[in-house]
Scaffold this motif. Structure first.
Motif, PDB file in Angstrom:
ATOM      1  N   TYR A 212     -19.754  35.102 -11.069  1.00  0.00           N
ATOM      2  CA  TYR A 212     -20.356  35.810 -12.192  1.00  0.00           C
ATOM      3  C   TYR A 212     -20.245  37.318 -11.963  1.00  0.00           C
ATOM      4  CZ  TYR A 212     -22.441  31.442 -13.851  1.00  0.00           C
ATOM      5  OH  TYR A 212     -22.631  30.172 -14.334  1.00  0.00           O
ATOM      6  N   ASN A 213     -19.703  38.043 -12.944  1.00  0.00           N
ATOM      7  CA  ASN A 213     -19.635  39.492 -12.834  1.00  0.00           C
ATOM      8  C   ASN A 213     -21.049  40.068 -12.786  1.00  0.00           C
ATOM      9  OD1 ASN A 213     -16.799  39.545 -12.954  1.00  0.00           O
ATOM     10  ND2 ASN A 213     -16.828  39.481 -15.196  1.00  0.00           N
ATOM     11  N   SER A 214     -21.318  40.872 -11.767  1.00  0.00           N
ATOM     12  CA  SER A 214     -22.677  41.358 -11.540  1.00  0.00           C
ATOM     13  C   SER A 214     -22.669  42.855 -11.283  1.00  0.00           C
ATOM     14  CB  SER A 214     -23.306  40.628 -10.345  1.00  0.00           C
ATOM     15  OG  SER A 214     -23.292  39.222 -10.545  1.00  0.00           O
TER      16      SER A 214
ATOM     17  N   THR B  52     -26.369  39.629 -13.630  1.00  0.00           N
ATOM     18  CA  THR B  52     -25.245  39.279 -14.489  1.00  0.00           C
ATOM     19  C   THR B  52     -25.724  39.208 -15.933  1.00  0.00           C
ATOM     20  OG1 THR B  52     -23.364  37.743 -14.689  1.00  0.00           O
ATOM     21  CG2 THR B  52     -25.531  36.759 -14.414  1.00  0.00           C
TER      22      THR B  52
END
Length: 385
Positions: free
Chosen positions: A198-200, A230
């Protein structure tokens, strides 16, 4: 955008942690295993590397009857000058009116590992039935308590009643401390990376408190919480909605009052280990609480990983003996460190560095069908009397 109410409530630490803390004389008080880990705050030492906990978490059943359930698998570690190194894995399933937590814990310290024995634990909270089941995996038993906890056993009455004791007047502290600084700030660092695919993005929450004695000497406490969040979309959004619904209902059922802003993210055991600090240095009034609430609106998204470090220094009120005798208005650094396994951490760590370090990471996150029976005591378990 709404914030999660608590990583303690997002993914609460299990009863095994509370028991472990009691074993290590820290009753009121995680580096994740493999993969990308949340970085430690500046100046803080990350918990030492250790073998992963054996994979003994149960499989979540999906047999009918079943309903959509938020499922989180996470890891955590706790370390610091006042703590032994503890590492754990958790599996948490949440619906709007029920939650189950299964956890397994390990210690770096060989003696503690031996003494702790089977550290698997499981608890089930049923808001619809207003009760909590706590399972003893090793003994295959469970207890049943109201949401607010089981009443304590009645104390035996003496044969002859004693005359009532006269209440003693509380003693005034010989070295009163005055709160000089109590600030909480949120910093959006702009850093980004993938946490469990997950892009965080990274946010820092910095809490600084300073106390001054009549001679102008100060004690300083600094708590830094790094969050990797995220965007709340897709499965993350659904997990967040289910979680928040459960948290709101749970808070209403147990009449939970206000809490320190860090309580939105940290498990109750970690908050408990900071109890003296929070009691003496927390939000002093509604104005402070409101200001902190507005500051926290800068945090966006759902927390996928976090790292906390609590450090303290200073020489207010002179030596530590006065604090140990209880005649100051707040604990000194020495009194916080002293008395626990020879004054240092549980693994022979010297005093110094963070008093407490905590890290947490979501490994998997999903919403899927989970059997209704998963939210009742396991088959074959007997109710303990």
């Amino acid at each position: 955008m709404n914030l999660p109410q608590s990583a303690a409530r997002l993914v609460p630490l299990s009863a095994s942690l509370a028991a472990a803390l009691a074993l290590t004389a820290c009753a009121n008080v995680p580096n994740p295993f493999g993969g990308a880990a949340a970085p430690a705050p500046a100046g803080a030492e990350a918990p030492a590397a250790a073998p992963a906990v054996a994979a003994t978490l149960p499989e979540v059943p999906s047999a009918a009857p079943a309903a959509r359930t938020a499922v989180l698998n996470s890891t955590y570690a706790i370390d610091g000058a006042i703590m032994p190194v503890m590492r754990g894995q958790q599996l948490t399933e949440t619906r709007t009116d029920m939650r189950r937590n299964d956890s397994v814990l390990s210690f770096d310290n060989r003696l503690l590992r031996t003494f702790a024995g089977d550290t698997r634990s499981s608890d089930i909270t049923r808001l619809d039935r207003k009760l909590v089941w706590t399972q003893n995996i090793a003994k295959k038993t469970y207890t049943e308590c109201p949401l607010t906890g089981c009443p304590r056993p009645a104390q035996p009455q003496p044969d002859k009643p004693k005359p009532p004791e006269q209440p003693s007047k509380p003693s005034e502290p010989s070295c009163p401390l005055v709160l000089k600084k109590n600030e909480l700030k949120v910093v959006a660092t702009g850093e980004r990376k993938a946490i469990s695919a997950y892009n965080s993005e990274r946010f820092q929450i910095n809490w600084v408190m300073e106390l001054e004695d009549p001679q102008g000497r100060r004690n300083s406490n600094r708590v830094q919480l790094d969050l990797w969040t995220t965007p709340e979309v897709g499965a993350v959004k659904e997990v967040q909605a289910i979680t928040q619904a459960f948290q709101s209902r749970h808070a209403a059922a147990v009449s939970a009052g206000g809490e320190h802003p860090f309580g939105k993210y940290l498990p109750k055991e970690v908050m408990g280990s900071m109890g003296a600090l929070l009691r003496n240095l927390g939000g002093a009034n509604a104005k402070t609480t409101a200001a902190w609430g507005n500051e926290l609106k800068k945090v966006r998204g759902y927390p996928m990983a976090m790292t906390l470090a609590w450090t303290a220094d200073g020489n207010a009120c002179g030596d530590d003996a006065s604090a140990a005798r209880g005649n100051t208005s707040a604990p000194s650094v020495g009194s916080l460190l002293g008395g626990l396994m020879g004054g240092g951490g549980g693994d022979g760590k010297p005093a110094g560095g963070p008093l407490l370090s905590y890290s947490y990471e979501v490994r998997t996150l999903d919403v899927k069908a989970v059997s209704d029976g998963w939210f009742t005591p396991d088959a074959g378990f007997q109710r303990a009397q």
